[in-house]
Design a protein around this motif. Structure first.
Motif, short mmCIF file in Angstrom:
data_model
loop_
_atom_site.label_atom_id
_atom_site.label_comp_id
_atom_site.label_asym_id
_atom_site.label_seq_id
_atom_site.Cartn_x
_atom_site.Cartn_y
_atom_site.Cartn_z
N GLY A 61 7.34 92.31 -43.23
CA GLY A 61 8.74 92.71 -43.14
C GLY A 61 8.90 93.99 -42.36
O GLY A 61 7.92 94.69 -42.07
N PHE A 62 10.15 94.32 -42.03
CA PHE A 62 10.42 95.52 -41.25
C PHE A 62 11.66 96.22 -41.79
O PHE A 62 12.68 95.58 -42.09
CB PHE A 62 10.65 95.18 -39.77
N ILE A 63 11.57 97.55 -41.90
CA ILE A 63 12.67 98.38 -42.38
C ILE A 63 13.07 99.32 -41.25
O ILE A 63 12.24 100.08 -40.73
CB ILE A 63 12.27 99.21 -43.61
N GLU A 64 14.34 99.26 -40.86
CA GLU A 64 14.83 100.18 -39.83
C GLU A 64 14.83 101.60 -40.36
O GLU A 64 14.95 101.83 -41.57
CB GLU A 64 16.25 99.79 -39.42
N PRO A 65 14.70 102.61 -39.49
CA PRO A 65 14.76 104.00 -39.94
C PRO A 65 16.05 104.27 -40.71
O PRO A 65 17.11 103.75 -40.38
CB PRO A 65 14.71 104.79 -38.63
#
Length: 295
Positions: A61-65
């Motif tokens: 998964g990826f979390i934006e800043p």
């Protein structure tokens, strides 16, 4: 992208049940051995949650800043990330921001050896990078790690970066002496890279490699999970792109994992379900931060 250094076939979950039971008995985890012997998988790759360590796959998964005061951040499938081509030729920092253990082989407090590998594409040469650290953690808890630098100043090539890692369960008490080499200030501060090739870097990375190799030669120590991230600038639906943010690596074989059921809680710095309970996943996971490098 380069060929992976670490081999998933070495992970404990890749062994047959008989070999897994032998290992669990060797580390005096009789309860774990009984669970393996009595388990009835509900489907391919689906096992009881207390054997989350048996999974050999990953979900990414990826979390934006973060911006503003928002405390609960959405998590997207990493395959949906848009590449930031402005990072080509720039230098970045990679850090281990979270290591959560739902379950690991053995009982009580686990000693886990983490090793990471990558490449630094300095002008005219590609440097091999290795970094290792050890930590202690119990089931259903997080290791006391937050923002641990791994690689500082990695130069991003035109084809992106290749980054991989593995976690090793250490149950041989004699390895405390060997692993103490990782407690030096040089290791704890991560690999600080410069813009040109460093001859002194090779023995440093060689030491990390030799320490991990020595630990793995012990019968009671075993690789629990490994992963390989090829973060590039392409547009393939099956690949993952590079940009500044946080990558969540979940040790899971669940083909139905849905990131819309989860969010990142900034108050607790943890992955939480979007239900009323806000429960943690029944899986082990790591979170890696990618940020611009400030020299």
């Amino acid at each position: 992208m380069t060929k992976p250094i670490f081999d998933s076939s070495l992970s404990l979950g890749s062994r047959d049940d008989s070999a897994i039971v032998d290992y669990l008995m060797a580390i005096d985890d009789q309860d774990g051995a009984r669970r393996i012997l009595s388990q009835q998988p509900g489907g391919q790759g689906i096992f009881p949650s207390d054997t989350a360590w048996k999974c050999s796959g990953l979900t990414l998964g990826f979390i934006e800043p973060a911006s503003g005061q928002t405390t609960k951040l959405p998590i997207n499938a990493a395959s949906l990330v848009q590449a930031d081509r402005n990072l080509i030729g720039e230098r970045i920092k990679i850090s281990l921001d979270k290591f959560f253990v739902h379950s690991y082989p053995g009982s009580g407090e686990h000693t886990v050896l983490c090793e990471f590998a990558g490449k630094n594409q300095v002008p005219g040469e590609v440097e091999e990078l290795r970094f290792a650290l050890r930590t202690k953690v119990r089931d259903n808890a997080s290791a006391s790690i937050s923002g641990q630098p791994i690689f500082l100043g990695v130069t991003v090539g035109s084809n992106g970066i290749s980054f991989e890692g593995r976690a090793i369960n250490v149950c041989n008490s004699m390895d405390d002496i060997v692993l103490s080499a990782l407690d030096s200030a040089a290791f704890k501060s991560g690999l600080s890279l410069i813009a040109t090739a460093q001859p002194a870097l090779k023995p440093f990375t060689g030491l990390a490699e030799s320490v991990v190799k020595a630990a793995l030669e012990r019968r009671k120590n075993v690789q629990v999970h490994n992963f390989h991230l090829g973060l590039d600038f392409g547009g393939n639906a099956s690949s993952v792109r590079l940009r500044v943010g946080s990558y969540v690596v979940v040790q899971s074989d669940d083909p139905s994992w849905d990131w819309t059921n989860w969010h990142w809680d900034r108050n607790t710095l943890s992955l939480q379900a979007k239900d009323d309970k806000g429960s943690a996943p029944k899986a082990n996971y790591m979170v890696f931060g990618v940020t611009p490098f400030a020299s």
